[in-house]
Design a protein around this motif. Structure first.
Motif, PDB file in Angstrom:
ATOM      1  N   GLY A 368      63.255  55.498  99.063  1.00  0.00           N
ATOM      2  CA  GLY A 368      63.911  55.889  97.817  1.00  0.00           C
ATOM      3  C   GLY A 368      65.370  56.198  98.089  1.00  0.00           C
ATOM      4  N   ILE A 369      66.246  55.562  97.320  1.00  0.00           N
ATOM      5  CA  ILE A 369      67.669  55.832  97.491  1.00  0.00           C
ATOM      6  C   ILE A 369      68.082  56.829  96.427  1.00  0.00           C
ATOM      7  CG2 ILE A 369      68.423  53.856  96.069  1.00  0.00           C
ATOM      8  CD1 ILE A 369      70.102  54.909  99.316  1.00  0.00           C
ATOM      9  N   ALA A 370      68.730  57.906  96.857  1.00  0.00           N
ATOM     10  CA  ALA A 370      69.180  58.931  95.911  1.00  0.00           C
ATOM     11  C   ALA A 370      70.597  59.318  96.300  1.00  0.00           C
ATOM     12  CB  ALA A 370      68.243  60.138  95.940  1.00  0.00           C
ATOM     13  N   ASP A 371      71.526  58.405  96.013  1.00  0.00           N
ATOM     14  CA  ASP A 371      72.926  58.666  96.342  1.00  0.00           C
ATOM     15  C   ASP A 371      73.493  59.741  95.432  1.00  0.00           C
ATOM     16  OD1 ASP A 371      74.001  57.272  98.581  1.00  0.00           O
ATOM     17  OD2 ASP A 371      73.608  55.379  97.545  1.00  0.00           O
ATOM     18  N   HIS A 372      74.687  60.202  95.789  1.00  0.00           N
ATOM     19  CA  HIS A 372      75.323  61.257  94.997  1.00  0.00           C
ATOM     20  C   HIS A 372      75.724  60.742  93.613  1.00  0.00           C
ATOM     21  CE1 HIS A 372      75.510  64.447  97.951  1.00  0.00           C
ATOM     22  NE2 HIS A 372      75.825  63.532  98.864  1.00  0.00           N
ATOM     23  N   SER A 373      75.713  61.661  92.666  1.00  0.00           N
ATOM     24  CA  SER A 373      76.048  61.299  91.293  1.00  0.00           C
ATOM     25  C   SER A 373      77.543  61.496  91.049  1.00  0.00           C
ATOM     26  CB  SER A 373      75.234  62.154  90.334  1.00  0.00           C
ATOM     27  OG  SER A 373      75.516  63.519  90.571  1.00  0.00           O
ATOM     28  N   ILE A 407      61.812  49.430  97.496  1.00  0.00           N
ATOM     29  CA  ILE A 407      62.890  50.415  97.381  1.00  0.00           C
ATOM     30  C   ILE A 407      62.821  51.006  95.980  1.00  0.00           C
ATOM     31  CG2 ILE A 407      65.372  50.829  97.461  1.00  0.00           C
ATOM     32  CD1 ILE A 407      65.645  48.300  99.177  1.00  0.00           C
ATOM     33  N   PHE A 408      62.803  52.323  95.892  1.00  0.00           N
ATOM     34  CA  PHE A 408      62.831  52.973  94.585  1.00  0.00           C
ATOM     35  C   PHE A 408      64.263  53.360  94.240  1.00  0.00           C
ATOM     36  CE2 PHE A 408      58.308  54.019  95.649  1.00  0.00           C
ATOM     37  CZ  PHE A 408      57.743  53.319  94.587  1.00  0.00           C
ATOM     38  N   LYS A 409      64.568  53.258  92.934  1.00  0.00           N
ATOM     39  CA  LYS A 409      65.914  53.594  92.459  1.00  0.00           C
ATOM     40  C   LYS A 409      65.940  55.044  92.021  1.00  0.00           C
ATOM     41  CE  LYS A 409      65.985  49.105  90.200  1.00  0.00           C
ATOM     42  NZ  LYS A 409      65.697  48.559  88.864  1.00  0.00           N
ATOM     43  N   GLY A 410      66.569  55.854  92.857  1.00  0.00           N
ATOM     44  CA  GLY A 410      66.700  57.261  92.475  1.00  0.00           C
ATOM     45  C   GLY A 410      68.156  57.649  92.419  1.00  0.00           C
ATOM     46  N   ILE A 411      68.403  58.914  92.231  1.00  0.00           N
ATOM     47  CA  ILE A 411      69.758  59.465  92.241  1.00  0.00           C
ATOM     48  C   ILE A 411      69.637  60.931  92.612  1.00  0.00           C
ATOM     49  CG2 ILE A 411      69.829  60.261  89.835  1.00  0.00           C
ATOM     50  CD1 ILE A 411      72.748  58.394  91.505  1.00  0.00           C
ATOM     51  N   GLU A 412      70.625  61.445  93.314  1.00  0.00           N
ATOM     52  CA  GLU A 412      70.694  62.895  93.491  1.00  0.00           C
ATOM     53  C   GLU A 412      71.700  63.386  92.474  1.00  0.00           C
ATOM     54  OE1 GLU A 412      72.186  64.519  97.189  1.00  0.00           O
ATOM     55  OE2 GLU A 412      71.198  66.436  96.804  1.00  0.00           O
ATOM     56  N   SER A 413      71.190  63.763  91.324  1.00  0.00           N
ATOM     57  CA  SER A 413      72.081  64.141  90.232  1.00  0.00           C
ATOM     58  C   SER A 413      72.484  65.606  90.353  1.00  0.00           C
ATOM     59  CB  SER A 413      71.372  63.897  88.894  1.00  0.00           C
ATOM     60  OG  SER A 413      72.255  64.191  87.837  1.00  0.00           O
ATOM     61  N   ASP A 432      64.105  55.291  88.735  1.00  0.00           N
ATOM     62  CA  ASP A 432      62.671  55.502  88.944  1.00  0.00           C
ATOM     63  C   ASP A 432      62.362  56.989  89.046  1.00  0.00           C
ATOM     64  OD1 ASP A 432      61.999  52.782  89.035  1.00  0.00           O
ATOM     65  OD2 ASP A 432      62.592  52.643  91.145  1.00  0.00           O
ATOM     66  N   TYR A 433      63.348  57.726  89.575  1.00  0.00           N
ATOM     67  CA  TYR A 433      63.159  59.176  89.716  1.00  0.00           C
ATOM     68  C   TYR A 433      64.517  59.841  89.905  1.00  0.00           C
ATOM     69  CZ  TYR A 433      64.035  58.613  94.706  1.00  0.00           C
ATOM     70  OH  TYR A 433      64.617  58.318  95.908  1.00  0.00           O
ATOM     71  N   VAL A 434      64.556  61.149  89.683  1.00  0.00           N
ATOM     72  CA  VAL A 434      65.806  61.910  89.803  1.00  0.00           C
ATOM     73  C   VAL A 434      65.577  63.150  90.665  1.00  0.00           C
ATOM     74  CG1 VAL A 434      67.499  63.309  88.536  1.00  0.00           C
ATOM     75  CG2 VAL A 434      66.685  61.145  87.548  1.00  0.00           C
ATOM     76  N   VAL A 435      66.413  63.280  91.708  1.00  0.00           N
ATOM     77  CA  VAL A 435      66.446  64.523  92.487  1.00  0.00           C
ATOM     78  C   VAL A 435      67.600  65.342  91.915  1.00  0.00           C
ATOM     79  CG1 VAL A 435      66.743  65.577  94.767  1.00  0.00           C
ATOM     80  CG2 VAL A 435      65.688  63.305  94.571  1.00  0.00           C
ATOM     81  N   ALA A 436      67.305  66.516  91.404  1.00  0.00           N
ATOM     82  CA  ALA A 436      68.358  67.349  90.810  1.00  0.00           C
ATOM     83  C   ALA A 436      68.749  68.442  91.801  1.00  0.00           C
ATOM     84  CB  ALA A 436      67.856  67.963  89.508  1.00  0.00           C
ATOM     85  N   SER A 437      70.046  68.476  92.152  1.00  0.00           N
ATOM     86  CA  SER A 437      70.513  69.443  93.160  1.00  0.00           C
ATOM     87  C   SER A 437      71.815  70.109  92.723  1.00  0.00           C
ATOM     88  CB  SER A 437      70.795  68.749  94.496  1.00  0.00           C
ATOM     89  OG  SER A 437      69.745  67.933  94.897  1.00  0.00           O
ATOM     90  N   THR A 462      64.160  65.177  85.311  1.00  0.00           N
ATOM     91  CA  THR A 462      64.106  65.722  86.673  1.00  0.00           C
ATOM     92  C   THR A 462      62.721  65.493  87.279  1.00  0.00           C
ATOM     93  OG1 THR A 462      65.732  67.418  86.135  1.00  0.00           O
ATOM     94  CG2 THR A 462      64.347  67.813  88.063  1.00  0.00           C
ATOM     95  N   THR A 463      62.703  64.779  88.401  1.00  0.00           N
ATOM     96  CA  THR A 463      61.447  64.521  89.100  1.00  0.00           C
ATOM     97  C   THR A 463      61.256  65.511  90.238  1.00  0.00           C
ATOM     98  OG1 THR A 463      62.083  62.201  88.795  1.00  0.00           O
ATOM     99  CG2 THR A 463      60.025  62.637  89.988  1.00  0.00           C
ATOM    100  N   ILE A 464      62.346  65.724  90.993  1.00  0.00           N
ATOM    101  CA  ILE A 464      62.292  66.590  92.174  1.00  0.00           C
ATOM    102  C   ILE A 464      63.447  67.579  92.105  1.00  0.00           C
ATOM    103  CG2 ILE A 464      62.455  66.675  94.704  1.00  0.00           C
ATOM    104  CD1 ILE A 464      61.451  63.796  94.796  1.00  0.00           C
TER     105      ILE A 464
END
Length: 577
Positions: A368-373, A407-413, A432-437, A462-464
């Motif tokens: 899962g890729i969760a690059d910076h927002s 590969i899942f499409k995520g983001i670190e929002s 596909d999912y959102v990591v909220a930080s 928000t997924t994670i």
DNA sequence: GCCGTTTTCGGCCCGACTGTTTTCAGTCG
């Protein structure tokens, strides 16, 4: 010289040039060179000048400096700057909230050249009187100083393991048996003593052998005839080497690994575990190195369940064991994928394709890729348009994989100050999912921080929840949060909580894992990887998860690829309702 | 010192927030 060692020297040079008022633009060029090279995967120490100058931010001059560092391990220019800078002034850089300008002011206006004087100046109210400073800044400095003093002599678990392994390597040729025990074997997240057991029947000879080795500096007053205490040169953490005869090794390995609190646990007839360990006749076929067998026998004799080394912290382990079996604990092999990772699209070192390929090599079945927002502009965060481009790239890459990898499409929002995420719903809906930080404004009251997180948790996208407290071990206390309220909200809104597996963070703290599991909240072991090596940080996440009693069943990324696809699909569908 | 040209000199940097200010400097990620 590794890249990061080279980068550190360049960065320090830039910082000291600024401190000593050198030309501002020249100074900046060192800083931007360091900033750019930090993300480079090139093998800097083996590149000739003509190759180095092709790198972004590196010109002829800096290229030559890199050569000098690679060949000599030193930079003359830096050595000269260091000679003009008191050690205590350098120490001040470790205080959060103090940058070059403030350090320079404190040094020149108040003549502060060590942390002790800084503390005194703060306590006397002198700092608040300097223009540009105030009572609030003074308070922050004093608080940061206190935090720093508490961390003295401690190292993070990754460094502790590295030092312990180095010692094993150094000592093994000289002794029959050398074992890592104590906090390192227990996988403590912060370590203030690296402890090893050395098998010897002749402590006097052992002491002589140790003191004949390079880089081992004994602290004689703290040592005893059966214990060498001191330091490994270059590392500010206590090294403790305990001598035992062969027949005591396994017993002591057990005793020295557990905390006192764990050993006080009473078993059958109220006899404490420690007493059982000392008094038992153990199955010691003299030199057996099957420690598990011996330790199992000790717990059995005590009438207590076997506790894995990671969990031998306090009586929590026994409460956990009354409800669970050790086989339920998560292991590295249980991990089927990884969800919080960065790529060259933001501040990562490797491309999405290369990171995915490495994950395949590790035997994982999803990346899962969760690059910076977008708000994280310092990290080259993605605006909506670049999100779209990245997702097209991922679609293309996914076409190249079989049914066994994706590969899942995520983001670190980023969670903004008011708790909202930093994209509109149309963009959020493409992931596909959102990591909220949380990444900015880290000084908040508990109420403010908790409300901010609660709002992010309530966001249906928000997924994670990423690194919930924002702490950096040994460097920065996280903002205070009401853990129960946060976990309860995650349960209510079906949000997973991250165990950020970076040894710098290990956030959420392991003490909260059990409560989360009890509320039905799953945890995701997220490496927050910025390169290949970062993916392996999941080992630390597994260790800390096990310490907190994390089971495979409650580990989010232990889901198989099929299960994960289903889960994320279902979660998306819920939002549309 | 680096970059990128309007090619050998002029301009260099991301934005939010905090605390100290009274219009903005310093720090951080």
């Amino acid at each position: 010289m590794t890249n990061s060692e080279i980068v550190d020297l360049l960065e320090l040079t830039g910082r000291l040039m600024e401190l000593h008022d050198r030309d501002a633009f020249k100074t900046r060029s060192y800083q931007t060179a360091a900033f750019n090279l930090d993300k480079s995967t090139a093998d800097l120490s083996n590149m000739p000048v003509e190759e180095l100058v092709k790198l972004q931010g590196v010109g002829k001059s800096v290229a030559q400096k890199i050569r000098e560092i690679a060949e000599t391990g030193h930079l003359t220019e830096l050595d000269e700057l260091l000679a003009q800078t008191p050690q205590g002034v350098l120490d001040m850089f470790r205080i959060k909230g103090l940058g070059v300008k403030k350090v320079r002011t404190l040094w020149h206006e108040l003549g502060i050249t060590n942390l002790r004087d800084l503390q005194l100046a703060g306590e006397n109210g002198q700092i608040a009187k300097i223009k540009g400073f105030g009572a609030s800044t003074q308070e922050k400095i004093l608080a940061a100083l206190e935090f720093l003093q508490e961390q003295q002599g401690k190292v993070r678990m990754d460094k502790a393991a590295m030092i312990a392994n180095l010692l094993v390597e150094r000592l093994t040729p000289h002794f029959e048996r050398v074992e890592i025990s104590g906090q390192v074997r227990r996988k403590a997240q912060e370590v203030d003593a690296i402890q090893l057991l050395i098998q010897t029947s002749d402590p006097v000879a052992a002491m002589l052998t140790l003191n004949g080795l390079d880089n081992l500096e004994q602290n004689v007053p703290d040592s005893s005839p059966f214990a060498w205490r001191g330091h490994l040169a270059g590392f500010d953490v206590l090294v403790e080497l305990l001598f035992y005869p062969a027949e005591q090794m396994n017993r002591q390995l057990f005793i020295q690994t557990a905390t006192d609190a764990h050993l006080k646990q009473a078993g059958t007839g109220g006899v404490p575990l420690l007493q059982v360990a000392y008094s038992s006749v153990l199955p010691e076929s003299a030199n057996t190195t099957d420690v598990t067998e011996v330790e199992t026998a000790i717990y059995e004799k005590a009438g207590l369940p076997y506790i894995v080394p990671e969990m031998r912290e306090d009586d929590f382990a026994f409460r956990w064991a009354s409800r669970h079996k050790n086989e339920e604990l998560v292991t590295w092999d249980d991990l089927k994928g990884t969800l919080h990772n960065h790529s060259t699209w933001s501040d990562g070192k490797q491309s999405v394709a290369d990171m995915a390929a490495y994950c395949q090599k590790l035997g994982l079945s999803y990346f899962g890729i969760a690059d910076h927002s977008k708000t994280a502009s310092y990290a080259n965060g993605l605006d909506a348009e670049r999100v779209r481009q990245q997702q097209l790239e991922i679609d293309e890459l996914n076409k190249g994989f079989g049914a066994d990898f994706r590969i899942f499409k995520g983001i670190e929002s980023d969670i903004l100050g008011d708790g909202s995420l930093d994209y509109d719903n149309d963009t959020l809906a493409t992931f596909d999912y959102v990591v909220a930080s949380v990444h900015q404004t880290l000084t908040m009251s508990e109420e403010k921080a908790t409300n901010r997180l609660l709002r992010a948790i309530e966001n249906p996208y928000t997924t994670i929840l990423g690194h919930p407290t924002g702490r950096l071990l040994l460097a920065r206390e996280g903002y205070p949060i009401d853990h129960r309220a946060i976990i309860d909200a995650c349960a209510e809104h079906n949000v997973i909580i991250e165990i950020n597996a970076s040894p710098y963070r290990l956030d959420i703290d392991w003490h909260w894992i059990e409560y989360a599991m009890q509320q039905g909240v799953k945890l995701s072991i997220n490496p927050d990887a910025h390169d290949f090596a970062g993916l392996l940080d999941m080992h630390y996440g597994v260790a800390i998860g096990r310490k907190g009693g994390l089971t495979k069943a409650m580990t989010f990324n232990a889901l198989t690829l099929t299960e994960m696809r289903e889960y994320l699909k279902k979660r998306r569908a819920e939002i549309r309702k």
